[in-house]
Design an enzyme around this catalytic site. Structure first.
Site, short mmCIF file in Angstrom:
data_model
loop_
_atom_site.label_atom_id
_atom_site.label_comp_id
_atom_site.label_asym_id
_atom_site.label_seq_id
_atom_site.Cartn_x
_atom_site.Cartn_y
_atom_site.Cartn_z
N LYS A 289 2.53 41.34 46.37
CA LYS A 289 2.14 39.94 46.35
C LYS A 289 1.57 39.47 47.70
CE LYS A 289 4.16 38.88 42.23
NZ LYS A 289 4.88 40.07 41.76
C1 LIG Z 1 5.16 40.59 40.49
C2 LIG Z 1 5.58 41.98 40.41
C3 LIG Z 1 5.21 42.80 39.33
C4 LIG Z 1 4.43 42.29 38.14
O1 LIG Z 1 3.12 41.92 38.49
P1 LIG Z 1 2.28 40.99 37.48
O2 LIG Z 1 1.02 40.71 38.21
O3 LIG Z 1 3.12 39.75 37.29
O4 LIG Z 1 2.10 41.74 36.22
C5 LIG Z 1 5.58 44.13 39.36
N1 LIG Z 1 6.31 44.63 40.37
C6 LIG Z 1 6.69 43.87 41.42
C7 LIG Z 1 7.50 44.49 42.48
C8 LIG Z 1 6.34 42.52 41.47
O5 LIG Z 1 6.71 41.77 42.51
#
Ligand SMILES: *Cc1c(COP(=O)(O)O)cnc(C)c1O
Length: 451
Positions: free
Chosen positions: A111
């Site tokens: 993120k």
């Molecule tokens: C947010 C997240 C996901 C999922 O990603 P999306 O874009 O919501 O499908 C998977 N793994 C981790 C560690 C995350 O923080």
């Protein structure tokens, strides 16, 4: 570039307004009116760029004329200075497994890659001295990434809704130990889908939205998708052959970015959606029925999602850009709790996507085997994608997206390999720090009042 809503393709918006609004007022998600398509020669040229130039090239397609390529380049250089990998991300080859590590940013999950850029884009917007209030729902990692990107900004307040007791201790502590007067952590007595629903309801309440000058940075914000497109290109150029990507998936943002990369001309074979037992995407991709069930807590909490918001963007494609049909399906979902794709629509979906479900016991076994055989520790989300990749039968090589650092899921790692792992340097002493957060009921009115 012009943008439209998935539920209305006649009204145009520019990048700045979709960036600030996040969600269209008709409840739809924003999409570019059309995508730039790269030719083979273009790809050849892009393959020679470093990550920073590649990111500037790709992102500026979407941000111009508001943010031109030079401006994006200076944003990118600033956004990624504190990453622990010199190329921002890192393609690691571990005994034939191609792992794209996306977790070298300040809060140890992918993120950060989009959020650090978004934090700096806010600085480019003249707010007319009007404070912005950002409200965001998190399944554990978006919240900390948003805090790292937006803390100490004096024109922005950030309200983060996380599901009470449903994220890992470390995920929570990275958020709630941050001392900054513009950050408000709220634990909502519900699950992530409840948090996301509240944020959407606030956005759709025109009066409230205007009153607090509300903005959003959830994965429905198009700018996040755009930043995530870049590393699909990067990985392809490192691999130099048509590849699959296996992606740990929750809200369908990350894997959708891969789909956009493919539409822009990147030779991707299949996008492999890995889910845990919260398997709505596994079910829709295999059967065509989109039907949210009750959220079940799992060892990969950032994927404990049943309403995968970004899937609406793919629907627009599956329905051959029929905005009315998207609207009708979403209405049916809200009235009757499901919708079903026709056979030819399912074919379109399966042309680009496959899905595999990996449950908790499999996840633990994969983490353990990986550690025992290769001495490498996977986080539980990444492990679901490794598990999914084992089940894929086509000829292409697969790149697995490593979405988080295992330290964020200490207890699960201990369960899997029988020992604790040391915190990365930047998080030494984290567990002893004081926390600050509010606990509120899953109640729209109460949250509005608080904000
Ligand atoms: C947010 C997240 C996901 C999922 O990603 P999306 O874009 O919501 O499908 C998977 N793994 C981790 C560690 C995350 O923080």
């Amino acid at each position: 570039m012009n943008y439209i809503s998935t539920r209305d393709k006649k009204t145009y918006f520019d990048f700045k307004s979709i960036f600030l609004r996040g969600l269209a007022s008709d409840g739809g998600l924003f999409l570019p009116e059309k995508l730039r398509k790269y030719s083979k020669d273009d790809l050849q040229r892009l393959s020679k760029l470093n990550y920073f130039d590649l990111a500037s090239e790709i992102i500026s397609n979407f941000s111009e004329p508001f943010l031109k390529k030079d401006k994006i380049k200076s944003i990118i250089e600033k956004a990624y200075v504190n990453f622990d990998s010199k190329d921002v991300v890192k393609l690691n080859k571990i005994n034939g497994v191609n792992l794209l590590e996306l977790y070298h940013g300040p809060t140890l999950a992918f993120k950060d890659i989009a959020m650090q850029v978004i934090g700096l884009i806010f600085d480019e917007i003249d707010l007319n001295k009007k404070k912005i209030n950002i409200v965001v729902a998190t399944s554990g990692d978006t919240g900390s990434a948003a805090i790292a990107a937006l803390k100490e900004k004096k024109d922005i307040n950030l309200f983060i809704l996380h599901p009470y007791k449903k994220i890992s201790d470390i995920q929570r502590k990275i958020m709630t130990t941050c001392v900054s007067s513009n950050i408000f952590n709220i634990a909502v007595k519900g699950n992530f889908d409840d948090c996301q629903k509240i944020v959407k309801q606030m956005f759709n309440d025109e009066k409230f939205r205007e009153k607090i000058n509300m903005s959003g940075v959830n994965s429905i914000n198009w700018a996040r998708i755009v930043c995530q497109i870049v590393y699909y290109f990067y990985a392809y150029f490192k691999m130099q052959s048509k590849i699959n990507f296996a992606v740990p998936t929750g809200n369908f943002g990350d894997v959708y970015a891969g789909f956009v990369a493919k539409k822009m001309g990147l030779p991707i074979n299949k996008l492999i959606v890995a889910t845990n037992n919260n398997d709505i995407l596994f079910r829709v991709i295999n059967s065509g029925e989109y039907k949210p069930l009750k959220v079940k807590p799992s060892l990969s909490p950032s994927m404990d999602i049943q309403v995968a918001s970004n899937f609406e963007r793919l629907l627009f494609h599956i329905f051959k850009e029929d905005d009315k049909k998207v609207k009708i399906s979403m209405q049916k979902l809200s009235d009757e709790g499901f919708f079903k794709l026709e056979k030819d629509e399912l074919n379109i979906l399966q042309n680009d996507f496959e899905a595999e479900r990996v449950d908790d016991s499999e996840t633990l076994r994969i983490i353990k085997d990986f550690f025992v055989n290769y001495g490498f520790i996977l986080d539980p989300h990444t492990a679901t994608a490794v598990g999914a990749s084992y089940k894929i039968k086509n000829e292409s090589k697969t790149v697995i997206l490593g979405t988080a650092h295992p330290f964020k899921f200490l207890d699960t790692i201990k369960l899997a390999i029988g020992k604790k792992i040391e915190p990365p340097k930047k998080f030494l002493g984290l567990t002893e720090k004081a926390e600050k957060f509010e606990i509120l009921d899953n109640n729209l009115l109460e949250l509005k009042k608080f904000i």
